[in-house]
Write an enzyme that holds these catalytic residues in place. Structure first.
Site, mmCIF file in Angstrom:
data_model
loop_
_atom_site.group_PDB
_atom_site.id
_atom_site.type_symbol
_atom_site.label_atom_id
_atom_site.label_comp_id
_atom_site.label_asym_id
_atom_site.label_seq_id
_atom_site.Cartn_x
_atom_site.Cartn_y
_atom_site.Cartn_z
ATOM 1 N N CYS A 164 0.828 -1.212 0.000
ATOM 2 C CA CYS A 164 0.000 0.000 0.000
ATOM 3 C C CYS A 164 0.862 1.261 0.000
ATOM 4 C CB CYS A 164 -0.950 -0.013 1.192
ATOM 5 S SG CYS A 164 -0.182 -0.410 2.787
ATOM 6 N N TYR A 165 1.846 1.338 0.885
ATOM 7 C CA TYR A 165 2.754 2.479 0.858
ATOM 8 C C TYR A 165 3.452 2.599 -0.498
ATOM 9 C CZ TYR A 165 2.739 3.559 5.948
ATOM 10 O OH TYR A 165 2.417 3.944 7.219
#
Length: 354
Positions: A164-165
């Protein structure tokens, strides 16, 4: 190429790790997917110690929608269902063992962990705490970011769904790096804040309601840094933060532009890269992303500004860490792999022209 279902036939899907946040998000999306059929839900091997628990007992929101049991995961149990696709919403070490075995048994594997995202096996002991035993599969795995690797996904047996990051950093930065728009002497600075669901469902003191607060963590040593570096195409300075909210990521990225790059030139570059991408929304000038605007959706919103007098650029991206940062991105990659429109199950079907 791993064979897939014929035209119009349902894609049989198994979810391993369905008892976690990302696994449950996958189930929600796939239940509404017109071509997906859920054939099995699996949890950790701890489930073998007792009777199977129904998924609507673990997550009551599935009452009346799905009552499949959440059973113990094993290669034989999963492969015995003959699924077309297996989603692994499992810890990195578990995916490391399951993914190659399932791919070799004929399933298309979509791994939401980091077990096959990095090409260099030597990085795993330092960043993930285990020796990687499958370098052949590291070389074969396709990074599951359709906006950048769509062509490679069509033949993939093992898809490494991005973190996600990293997604929140790679989508804004990759076009700039590829075009030579960033000053090579200055590393981009990526400051990202994630909601608490990014830490998983297991309770810890720092993520409990009375303790959670806005704060940085793992400064200069976060395990996602080599993934961001690899797929952005340049080293970055990445600082993650924990936010006092449940879901969503907001990343603020500072870039020094290379000589000759202006606001207008950057705007043209980003529009050329993403104007036709269904799940990247480029915001108009002076509008900025927020986690509220992407909650529950498979979008990455990107806004930016350039100070032409200094050549400094600020990009801001927002996405839902459980959707575009995990489950939604995995389904988008599934669609790309099986020749479906990427919006299938993620957006309403577009209206036919009149």
């Amino acid at each position: 190429m791993t064979p897939g279902p014929g035209a119009g036939r349902p894609i049989s899907c198994a979810i391993v790790g369905a008892g976690g946040y990302s696994g449950a998000e996958l189930l929600s999306i796939l239940l509404a997917h017109p071509r997906a059929r859920i054939t099995g839900l699996f949890g950790s091997d701890r489930r073998a110690e007792g009777p199977p628990v129904r998924i609507d007992e673990v997550f009551p929101r599935f009452r009346g929608r799905c009552d499949l049991p959440l059973t113990a995961a094993s290669v034989d149990a999963i492969a015995g269902l003959a699924p077309d696709a297996v989603f692994l919403a499992t810890p990195h070490a578990a995916s490391h063992d399951l993914a190659p075995a399932l791919a070799e048994r004929g399933a298309v594997v979509l791994d939401l962990s980091a077990a096959f995202r990095l090409r260099d096996a030597a990085l795993y002991p330092r960043h993930y705490g285990f020796e990687h035993a499958h370098p052949r599969w590291l070389a074969q795995a396709v990074y599951g970011l359709p906006e950048l690797f769509r062509a490679q996904l069509t033949n993939a047996a093992l898809i490494a769904v991005p973190g996600c990051y990293p997604t929140s950093a790679i989508l804004p930065l990759a076009p700039l790096v590829r075009a030579g728009a960033i000053d090579p002497a200055r590393r981009p600075i990526v400051d990202s804040t994630s909601g608490v669901s990014g830490a998983g469902r297991h309770a810890t003191l720092t993520t409990s309601f009375c303790e959670v607060s806005l704060q940085p963590y793992n400064v200069f040593k976060h395990r996602h840094t080599p993934e961001i570096d690899a797929y952005c195409g340049t080293p970055v300075i990445f600082t993650p933060h924990l936010g006092a909210y449940d879901r969503g990521i907001l990343s603020t990225i500072h870039v020094d532009l290379a000589q000759g790059w202006t606001r207008q030139r950057v705007e043209t570059l980003l529009n050329d890269a993403y104007a036709r991408e269904r799940f990247v929304r480029l915001l108009p000038p002076d509008q900025w992303p927020s986690v509220a605007q992407v909650r529950g959706q498979n979008f990455c919103d990107i806004g930016w500004a350039v100070d032409d007098s200094t050549g400094h650029m600020i990009l801001v991206s927002a996405l839902d860490n459980l959707v575009k940062g995990a489950a939604g991105q995995a389904v988008q990659a599934l669609n790309a792999r099986f020749g479906l429109p990427e919006w299938t199950g993620l957006l309403p079907a577009p209206e036919a022209p009149s």
